[in-house]
Design an enzyme around this catalytic site. Structure first.
Site, PDB file in Angstrom:
ATOM      1  CB  CYS A 165     -59.387  20.448 -86.852  1.00 26.87           C
ATOM      2  SG  CYS A 165     -59.285  18.653 -87.086  1.00 26.87           S
ATOM      3  CG  HIS A 303     -57.082  23.770 -82.457  1.00 25.39           C
ATOM      4  ND1 HIS A 303     -58.297  23.376 -82.990  1.00 25.39           N
ATOM      5  CD2 HIS A 303     -56.166  22.877 -82.933  1.00 25.39           C
ATOM      6  CE1 HIS A 303     -58.123  22.315 -83.763  1.00 25.39           C
ATOM      7  NE2 HIS A 303     -56.834  21.986 -83.735  1.00 25.39           N
ATOM      8  CG  HIS A 339     -59.914  17.217 -82.355  1.00 25.02           C
ATOM      9  ND1 HIS A 339     -60.805  18.145 -82.857  1.00 25.02           N
ATOM     10  CD2 HIS A 339     -58.729  17.455 -82.992  1.00 25.02           C
ATOM     11  CE1 HIS A 339     -60.192  18.896 -83.747  1.00 25.02           C
ATOM     12  NE2 HIS A 339     -58.936  18.497 -83.852  1.00 25.02           N
TER      13      HIS A 339
END
Length: 416
Positions: A165, A303, A339
C-alpha cells in the site's frame, strides 16, 4: 548524456478514477463536500461487504474487445493515463514515444484473473481446457503499465512496482528518478488497484479481524475514531504526468506542483504490524532530501487505514517528527473512498494538490470520537480547514511487510 540529477520535476497532468469522482475537479469537490463513495457490494462466496467502487466510463478510451481481453486494473490505468495526457495538453503524435515511461504502483496483481478462471473451470468439473488463453498476459505483474503502453503506443520503458500500500508513492518516486537519470523525458506514474474484484482480499482481512462493517456504508471507514473496526477495500487509480521543469516551461504547461522530496525504507520487524520509528525515519529522510524542516509542511496526508494499531503507530510517528505544532493540518482520504491499496497514495496525494490554489485542507470524515491514542491536535476533523497559505504537502503511504514511502510536493514557483 548530460546529467539531470539536480533537475526540478513538476506535475503537469492528472487523470484519476475514484469511488467519488472521475476527474480531479469531481474528486476535489467530493473531498471538500464530505461526499463518500463507499457502498454495499456483493463479492463471491462472502456475499455483502462494503467497498469503494468506481463508475468511470470503461469504453471512453478502449473498445469492447480490448476490455474483454485485458484486466480491470488495465482499464483503470488506461482511463487515468488518457485523462492525464489530455489534462496535460499533450499531443502524443508530436512526441518521441520512446522517451516516455510508464511507472505504476500496485499492491497485488493476478489474483482477480486467477480466481475467475478457477471459478470458471469449477463449473466444468475442473476441465482446464476451458482455461482462458489470455490468462498469462493478464496476470504478469507488468500488466497494468503494459496495457497503458499498448493503448497509447508508448515504446519507452514500463514497470509496475509492487510496494503493497506504499505503491502509489513508489510510482511517483520511480518517475522522478528516471527523469533525473535521463532515462526518459516524460513519465506517466502513480498507482492503480482492482482489489475489490478478488474475494480473497475481503476474506483475508475478515479472517484477520480487520474488515470494516457498519450499517451505513458511508460511515464504515473511520480513521482515528475510537469506534473504527477495520479496512474498507476500494478500487481506483491516479496517473500523473511528470516532466523536468525546463521541458514543461518550454511547452507552456500548467504546473500543479513540484516534487521536491521523497523516501522509502523498511521496518524489518513484522509481516503486518507497522513500526512508528521507521515511519518517522522515512518522513525525516524525505524532509532532508527536500532541504526543509518539519515546520515547513502545511498539509500532511496520512496513510491511516482505520485499523487499530496502524492508526496509532502512524500518529506516534507524526508526533515524533512534527510535535504538537497546531498550524500543521493532518488529513485523511480513506474515510471518503476506502483503502485503494496500490492507488491509495496516488489518489490521496493528487486530492490534496488543489490546496496550493484554494488553500483548504480537506477533512478526515467519520471522526466522531477521536481515539486518545490517536490524539494528534492537528487532525482536520469532519469539516475542511482554511489555511493562510499552502507551500508544502507531505504524503504518507505505508504497507505490509513493513514498506514505507513518503513524497513531498511544493507549491510551484518559477524562481524556486
Amino acid at each position: 548524456m548530460s546529467s539531470f540529477v539536480d533537475e526540478r520535476i513538476v506535475v503537469t497532468g492528472i487523470g484519476l478514477a475514484s469511488p467519488n469522482g472521475n476527474s480531479l475537479g469531481e474528486f476535489r469537490e467530493s473531498l471538500l463536500d464530505g461526499r463518500s463513495g463507499v457502498v454495499a457490494y456483493e463479492t463471491r462466496y462472502m456475499g455483502d461487504v462494503l467497498a469503494g467502487v468506481c463508475d468511470f466510463d470503461v469504453l471512453a478510451h478502449q473498445g469492447r474487445r480490448e476490455v474483454r481481453r485485458g484486466t480491470r486494473s488495465g482499464s483503470i490505468a488506461i482511463y487515468c493515463a488518457h485523462e492525464a495526457v489530455a489534462d496535460a495538453g499533450l499531443d502524443l503524435g508530436d512526441r518521441d514515444k520512446s522517451r516516455m515511461g510508464v511507472y505504476l504502483g500496485i499492491t497485488e496483481h493476478g489474483n482477480v484473473e486467477t480466481e475467475n478462471e478457477i471459478y470458471e473451470i469449477s463449473q466444468y468439473d475442473y476441465d482446464t481446457s476451458v482455461w482462458s488463453h489470455h490468462h498469462n498476459p493478464r496476470t504478469v505483474a507488468n500488466n497494468p503499465a503494459g496495457e497503458v503502453t499498448l493503448s497509447l503506443g508508448i515504446t519507452g520503458p514500463h514497470l509496475t512496482l509492487g510496494a503493497a500500500c506504499a505503491a502509489g508513492n513508489a510510482g511517483f518516486i520511480q518517475g522522478v528518478q528516471m527523469l533525473r537519470l535521463g532515462d526518459v523525458d516524460m513519465a506517466l506514474c502513480g498507482g492503480v488497484s482492482e482489489s475489490i474484484h478478488t474475494f480473497g482480499i475481503f476474506a483475508s482481512f475478515n479472517s484477520q479481524g480487520a474488515l470494516a462493517s457498519h450499517q451505513d456504508p458511508t460511515k464504515a471507514c473511520r480513521p482515528f475514531d475510537i469506534d473504527r473496526n477495520g479496512i474498507v477495500v476500494a478500487e481506483g487509480g491516479a496517473v500523473c504526468i511528470l516532466e523536468r521543469l525546463p521541458d514543461a516551461l518550454a511547452r507552456g504547461a500548467k504546473i500543479y506542483g513540484e516534487i521536491v522530496g521523497y523516501a522509502m525504507n523498511s521496518d524489518a520487524t513484522d509481516f503486518v504490524l507497522p513500526d512508528a520509528g521507521r515511519q518517522a525515519e522515512c518522513m525525516r529522510l524525505a524532509l532532508d532530501r527536500a532541504g526543509i524542516t518539519p515546520e515547513d509542511i502545511d498539509i500532511l496526508s496520512s496513510h491511516a487505514t482505520a485499523t487499530d494499531q496502524g492508526d496509532i503507530e502512524e500518529c506516534r510517528a507524526i508526533r515524533e517528527v512534527f510535535g504538537d505544532r497546531e498550524s500543521l493540518a493532518v488529513n485523511n482520504t480513506k474515510g471518503f473512498i476506502g483503502h485503494a491499496m496500490g492507488a491509495a497514495g496516488a489518489l490521496e496525494l493528487v486530492g490534496n494538490l488543489p490546496a496550493f490554489k484554494d488553500q483548504i485542507a480537506h477533512a478526515t470524515i467519520n471522526l466522531d470520537r477521536q481515539d486518545p491514542e490517536c490524539g494528534l491536535v492537528q487532525i482536520v476533523a469532519n469539516s475542511p480547514r482554511p489555511l493562510d497559505r499552502v507551500n508544502y504537502i507531505l504524503n504518507n503511504s505505508f504497507g505490509m511487510l513493513g514498506i514505507n514511502s513518503v513524497v513531498i510536493v511544493k507549491r510551484f514557483e518559477a524562481d524556486g
